[in-house]
Design a protein around this motif. Sequence first.
Motif, mmCIF file in Angstrom:
data_model
loop_
_atom_site.group_PDB
_atom_site.id
_atom_site.type_symbol
_atom_site.label_atom_id
_atom_site.label_comp_id
_atom_site.label_asym_id
_atom_site.label_seq_id
_atom_site.Cartn_x
_atom_site.Cartn_y
_atom_site.Cartn_z
ATOM 1 N N PHE A 12 -5.677 0.819 -58.073
ATOM 2 C CA PHE A 12 -6.379 -0.386 -58.487
ATOM 3 C C PHE A 12 -6.638 -1.306 -57.296
ATOM 4 C CE2 PHE A 12 -5.987 -4.883 -59.645
ATOM 5 C CZ PHE A 12 -7.143 -5.010 -60.393
ATOM 6 N N TYR A 13 -5.576 -1.476 -56.521
ATOM 7 C CA TYR A 13 -5.734 -2.343 -55.352
ATOM 8 C C TYR A 13 -6.840 -1.828 -54.443
ATOM 9 C CZ TYR A 13 -1.485 -5.108 -55.990
ATOM 10 O OH TYR A 13 -0.547 -5.983 -56.439
ATOM 11 N N ARG A 14 -6.798 -0.506 -54.142
ATOM 12 C CA ARG A 14 -7.720 0.019 -53.150
ATOM 13 C C ARG A 14 -9.181 -0.086 -53.600
ATOM 14 N NH1 ARG A 14 -5.626 -0.671 -48.468
ATOM 15 N NH2 ARG A 14 -6.929 0.855 -47.455
ATOM 16 N N ILE A 15 -9.411 -0.040 -54.919
ATOM 17 C CA ILE A 15 -10.782 -0.159 -55.406
ATOM 18 C C ILE A 15 -11.382 -1.506 -54.994
ATOM 19 C CG2 ILE A 15 -12.201 -0.514 -57.488
ATOM 20 C CD1 ILE A 15 -10.415 1.696 -58.786
ATOM 21 N N THR A 16 -10.552 -2.523 -55.086
ATOM 22 C CA THR A 16 -11.064 -3.856 -54.777
ATOM 23 C C THR A 16 -10.899 -4.213 -53.298
ATOM 24 O OG1 THR A 16 -8.949 -4.850 -55.351
ATOM 25 C CG2 THR A 16 -10.600 -4.695 -57.106
ATOM 26 N N CYS A 17 -10.349 -3.287 -52.527
ATOM 27 C CA CYS A 17 -10.093 -3.575 -51.114
ATOM 28 C C CYS A 17 -11.392 -3.642 -50.303
ATOM 29 C CB CYS A 17 -9.214 -2.481 -50.502
ATOM 30 S SG CYS A 17 -7.501 -2.598 -50.975
ATOM 31 N N PRO A 18 -11.442 -4.562 -49.375
ATOM 32 C CA PRO A 18 -12.570 -4.543 -48.434
ATOM 33 C C PRO A 18 -12.431 -3.331 -47.513
ATOM 34 C CG PRO A 18 -10.977 -6.234 -47.817
ATOM 35 C CD PRO A 18 -10.511 -5.667 -49.128
ATOM 36 N N ASP A 19 -13.532 -2.855 -46.974
ATOM 37 C CA ASP A 19 -13.419 -1.699 -46.078
ATOM 38 C C ASP A 19 -12.802 -2.123 -44.740
ATOM 39 O OD1 ASP A 19 -15.488 -2.607 -44.301
ATOM 40 O OD2 ASP A 19 -16.945 -1.969 -45.808
ATOM 41 N N LYS A 41 -7.910 -14.228 -49.895
ATOM 42 C CA LYS A 41 -7.331 -14.219 -51.238
ATOM 43 C C LYS A 41 -6.777 -12.830 -51.564
ATOM 44 C CE LYS A 41 -9.048 -16.803 -55.276
ATOM 45 N NZ LYS A 41 -10.310 -17.069 -55.976
ATOM 46 N N HIS A 42 -7.588 -11.828 -51.220
ATOM 47 C CA HIS A 42 -7.202 -10.445 -51.488
ATOM 48 C C HIS A 42 -5.958 -10.065 -50.683
ATOM 49 C CE1 HIS A 42 -7.728 -6.141 -52.283
ATOM 50 N NE2 HIS A 42 -7.413 -5.972 -51.009
ATOM 51 N N LEU A 43 -5.934 -10.471 -49.422
ATOM 52 C CA LEU A 43 -4.810 -10.133 -48.544
ATOM 53 C C LEU A 43 -3.495 -10.695 -49.082
ATOM 54 C CD1 LEU A 43 -6.127 -10.486 -44.896
ATOM 55 C CD2 LEU A 43 -5.031 -8.494 -45.904
ATOM 56 N N ILE A 45 -2.484 -10.757 -52.029
ATOM 57 C CA ILE A 45 -1.906 -9.962 -53.107
ATOM 58 C C ILE A 45 -1.889 -8.468 -52.800
ATOM 59 C CG2 ILE A 45 -2.483 -11.604 -54.952
ATOM 60 C CD1 ILE A 45 -4.882 -9.445 -55.503
ATOM 61 N N CYS A 46 -2.563 -8.024 -51.727
ATOM 62 C CA CYS A 46 -2.690 -6.582 -51.492
ATOM 63 C C CYS A 46 -1.801 -6.120 -50.338
ATOM 64 C CB CYS A 46 -4.133 -6.214 -51.201
ATOM 65 S SG CYS A 46 -4.314 -4.459 -50.835
ATOM 66 N N PRO A 47 -0.744 -5.370 -50.654
ATOM 67 C CA PRO A 47 0.150 -4.899 -49.591
ATOM 68 C C PRO A 47 -0.537 -3.881 -48.670
ATOM 69 C CG PRO A 47 0.743 -3.904 -51.701
ATOM 70 C CD PRO A 47 -0.321 -4.933 -51.986
ATOM 71 N N HIS A 48 -1.525 -3.156 -49.216
ATOM 72 C CA HIS A 48 -2.194 -2.113 -48.414
ATOM 73 C C HIS A 48 -3.010 -2.728 -47.292
ATOM 74 C CE1 HIS A 48 -0.948 0.532 -51.616
ATOM 75 N NE2 HIS A 48 -1.479 -0.320 -52.475
ATOM 76 N N CYS A 49 -3.771 -3.741 -47.660
ATOM 77 C CA CYS A 49 -4.604 -4.390 -46.640
ATOM 78 C C CYS A 49 -3.753 -5.174 -45.655
ATOM 79 C CB CYS A 49 -5.640 -5.298 -47.296
ATOM 80 S SG CYS A 49 -6.935 -4.361 -48.118
ATOM 81 N N THR A 50 -2.656 -5.759 -46.174
ATOM 82 C CA THR A 50 -1.750 -6.474 -45.281
ATOM 83 C C THR A 50 -1.220 -5.518 -44.219
ATOM 84 O OG1 THR A 50 -1.119 -7.869 -47.138
ATOM 85 C CG2 THR A 50 0.298 -7.940 -45.197
HETATM 86 ZN ZN LIG Z 1 -6.486 -4.375 -50.248
#
Ligand SMILES: [Zn+2]
Length: 196
Positions: A12-19, A41-43, A45-50
Amino acid sequence: MAHLDDSLKAAFYRITCPDSATLGNFHLGLLSDEAAAPIAKHLAICPHCTQEIAQLEAFLGETAVTLQPSTTERIKVWIAKRIPTGGHSRGGVGTPAFAVRGGDTGPLMYEAGEAQLSLEVQDDPEHPGRKSILGLVLGIETEHVTVRLFGEDGAETAVTLDPGGNFTFTNLATGPYQLIVSGPDFEIQVSELTIA
Ligand SMILES: [Zn+2]
């Protein structure tokens, strides 16, 4: 079940992740405020992008030296080449605006990269026995341009270019000189200038 939850969450997170490129530009501060706001905002809540940003940070830390172009690399150096001119000054383009004396030697003309340079050596009316140089540079941005004149003994005099590209040196002794015109991203070198 917890596992499934995690991977679902991840998906779910990755779908909304920026490239990655957008993340990179965000990190470098290259995005507009408008574009950056949702990513910040996304960063949050998103551990992947962080994590991706952290990796990018480590990578940039290692390559910071090569990413910063040094000042000297960006400066174009143009060696001025003397253009042969006739013996008489005819005025017109290439002649300093204030070169009104009817001297019988024309200005020295030089070509340097995208620029043209004209130098007129005259008697300095305010300093008997001394000379002056009236110069004009065309073909460049005239803002923040300094003209430096080096004498044989290494003495340096500096003036700034006026908006019309004109510059003046006064109270000069005869002898060989070197003249350097330096702008924000270019340098023109006139190495053979003899004031007689
Ligand atoms: Zn992300």
